[in-house]
Structures are given as C-alpha cells and as structure tokens.
Enzyme design. Structure first.
Site, PDB file in Angstrom:
ATOM      1  N   LYS A 180     -11.174  -8.544   5.258  1.00 51.02           N
ATOM      2  CA  LYS A 180     -10.522  -7.858   6.624  1.00 51.02           C
ATOM      3  C   LYS A 180     -11.199  -8.549   7.958  1.00 51.02           C
ATOM      4  O   LYS A 180     -12.191  -8.843   8.065  1.00 51.02           O
ATOM      5  CB  LYS A 180     -11.105  -6.333   6.511  1.00 51.02           C
ATOM      6  N   CYS A 215       0.619  -1.237  -0.070  1.00 49.01           N
ATOM      7  CA  CYS A 215       0.049   0.009   0.005  1.00 49.01           C
ATOM      8  C   CYS A 215       0.865   1.238  -0.092  1.00 49.01           C
ATOM      9  O   CYS A 215       1.642   1.552   0.917  1.00 49.01           O
ATOM     10  CB  CYS A 215      -1.000   0.020   1.191  1.00 49.01           C
TER      11      CYS A 215
HETATM   12  N1  GSH Z   1      -7.139   8.325   2.501  1.00 46.12           N
HETATM   13  C1  GSH Z   1      -6.574   7.035   2.924  1.00 46.12           C
HETATM   14  C2  GSH Z   1      -6.313   5.998   1.974  1.00 46.12           C
HETATM   15  C3  GSH Z   1      -5.719   4.825   2.279  1.00 46.12           C
HETATM   16  C4  GSH Z   1      -5.950   3.412   1.132  1.00 46.12           C
HETATM   17  O1  GSH Z   1      -6.616   3.983   0.315  1.00 46.12           O
HETATM   18  N2  GSH Z   1      -5.377   2.483   1.684  1.00 46.12           N
HETATM   19  C5  GSH Z   1      -5.909   1.161   0.741  1.00 46.12           C
HETATM   20  C6  GSH Z   1      -4.714   0.140   0.482  1.00 46.12           C
HETATM   21  S1  GSH Z   1      -3.411   1.146  -0.582  1.00 46.12           S
HETATM   22  C7  GSH Z   1      -6.797   0.386   1.625  1.00 46.12           C
HETATM   23  O2  GSH Z   1      -6.738   0.241   2.788  1.00 46.12           O
HETATM   24  N3  GSH Z   1      -7.963  -0.194   0.926  1.00 46.12           N
HETATM   25  C8  GSH Z   1      -8.921  -1.011   1.585  1.00 46.12           C
HETATM   26  C9  GSH Z   1     -10.008  -0.882   0.880  1.00 46.12           C
HETATM   27  O3  GSH Z   1     -10.233   0.235  -0.038  1.00 46.12           O
HETATM   28  O4  GSH Z   1     -11.116  -1.470   1.410  1.00 46.12           O
HETATM   29  C10 GSH Z   1      -5.143   7.368   3.380  1.00 46.12           C
HETATM   30  O5  GSH Z   1      -4.448   8.209   3.019  1.00 46.12           O
HETATM   31  O6  GSH Z   1      -4.596   6.640   4.475  1.00 46.12           O
END
Ligand code: GSH
Length: 241
Positions: A56, A29
């Site tokens: 999750k 990520c």
């Molecule tokens: N706005 C968040 C974005 C984080 C994000 O999109 N993480 C992704 C992985 S790269 C995630 O956890 N995705 C899980 C999902 O969308 O269900 C940040 O800056 O922390």
C-alpha cells in the site's frame, strides 16, 4: 485523472483536482464494488485511483489508517467503509434515491444488511473449502434463506420494482457466486431449486447498467482469486495502462 493500474508503495499520489470526487479502489474488491455500483447508478462524476493492497502506498494509509478500500475523497473530506460511503453518496446525491424513505422499510433493510455480514463469512468458508466443508455450505445456505424470502415478498428487487441500496449492497457476492459454481464440480453452491427467487434476481441484476459497468466475467474473477490465493494478487489483469 482516472487511473486503472494500481499504485503501490513508493509511488507518487496522482494530483487531486479541487472539487473532484475521487474513489480509491481495487478492481476486484466486492466492498469497493458497492461504492462503484452506487456511483454508476447515480451517474456521479468521479475518478478512480486503484491501489495495490499488498504494497500500500503511504499516501493511501494516510487517508484510511485501516488500510482498506473503498475510500472517497473530495477536497477536505475523506470517507471510508463501504456502507458509510454508499450512505454518504445517497445523501449527497439524492437523485435515484436508493435508501427507503419509510423508516420501517429502512430498518428492515438494515437488519438484512447486518445479516449479510454473516453470509459473507460463510461464503468465504465455503469458498476456501471448495464446497468440501458441508458445515460451511449449510451455514451459507441457512444465511441465504432470509434473502430468498425477502425477494419472494418484495418483487423483482429487494427494493420492489426498482433496485435499492440493499440490492447493490449484496450484489458483489452474488456476482462472485458464479465463480464458486465454476470452481466446484461435486456440489452446486447456489442451486436454483433451493433459491429460485434469488436465481431470477441475479439474472435481472445483470441487466442493470450499474452492474454491467462494474462487473467482471467469471473467468477474470477466477484468475484474480487464484492469483490472490497464491499470495500474488494480480490487480491489473487485462490492463495495458
Ligand atoms: N469493512 C470494510 C471492508 C473492506 C475490505 O475488506 N476491503 C479489502 C479489499 S476487498 C481491503 O481493502 N483489504 C486490504 C487489507 O485487508 O489490508 C468495508 O466495508 O469497506
């Protein structure tokens, strides 16, 4: 305890240790990499619990109802959103300070951080179209120009002669730019002649210990992205435990 293989739904959460900082992450990520970069740069002691983002664990969703990594936890404190986690770490661990103390410089960096989210959107547009959508590519380049200009004005890093929060904030997508270059034979999405300063910056960034500690090579990124695109993300590439 630090874990590598990702925890999925139905697994038991690894026990917390009082006082120990924990990062919930996913190895590939880019947002979580921001937090990992700050942790590494500041030599902060922490443990990692990697999470299966397709399945999750319930205990992960209890910590961040948005279901996104990165998440930090320490005793009764839970923090999420990459920018927030990075700022929190910079405040709580002020050694190797990454955010400029001068309010104007800090504000200018904030503007670039805001602008970067647009660049990320067009980055993924270009990625999905494999460079075949000229509009997405042009938009990505257009949004990259302010960063080329900023580096030209500031020196080696966005932070001048040393890396700042902005350097780590944007780095994960530039690390993955090499993957895009490898995927696209007809067009170079990151041409050195168009972005000479950013190209030089990428090379310098690769020498930083924090970057070396958190980065993956292009082939590994590619394998992950292909598994993700196929709907079966392989979060545990290369891991035996
Ligand atoms: N706005 C968040 C974005 C984080 C994000 O999109 N993480 C992704 C992985 S790269 C995630 O956890 N995705 C899980 C999902 O969308 O269900 C940040 O800056 O922390």
């Amino acid at each position: 305890m630090s874990t590598l293989k990702s925890y999925a739904k139905g697994t038991e959460m690894p026990a917390l240790t009082p006082g120990k900082l924990r990062l919930y992450s996913m190895r590939f990520c880019p947002f979580a990499q921001r937090t990992r970069l700050v942790l590494a740069h500041k030599n902060i002691e922490f443990e990692t619990v990697n999470v299966d983002l397709k399945e999750k664990p319930e205990w992960f969703l209890e910590r961040n109802p948005l279901g996104l990594v990165p998440v930090l936890e320490q005793d009764d404190k839970i923090i999420y959103e990459s920018a927030v986690t990075c700022d929190y770490l910079d405040d709580v661990y002020p050694e190797n300070k990454l955010t400029p103390s001068d309010p104007y410089s800090k504000a200018r960096d904030r503007i670039l951080m805001e602008m970067f989210s647009k660049l990320v959107t067009h980055y993924y547009g270009t990625f999905r179209s494999k460079g075949k959508d000229p509009e997405a590519l042009e938009s990505m380049w257009k949004n990259m120009l302010p960063f080329e200009k900023a580096i030209a004005e500031r020196g080696t890093y966005f932070g001048g002669d040393k890396p700042s929060m902005l350097d780590f904030f944007v780095w994960p997508w530039f690390e993955r730019m090499a993957v895009m270059v490898a995927m696209m034979s007809e067009v170079n999405p990151f041409p050195a002649e168009k972005f000479p300063k950013l190209t030089a910056w990428v090379e310098v960034m690769k020498t930083l210990p924090a970057v070396k500690e958190t980065m993956f090579d292009t082939t590994t990124h590619l394998i992950f992205l292909q598994s993700n695109a196929a709907g079966k993300p392989n979060y545990d590439i290369g891991l035996t435990m």
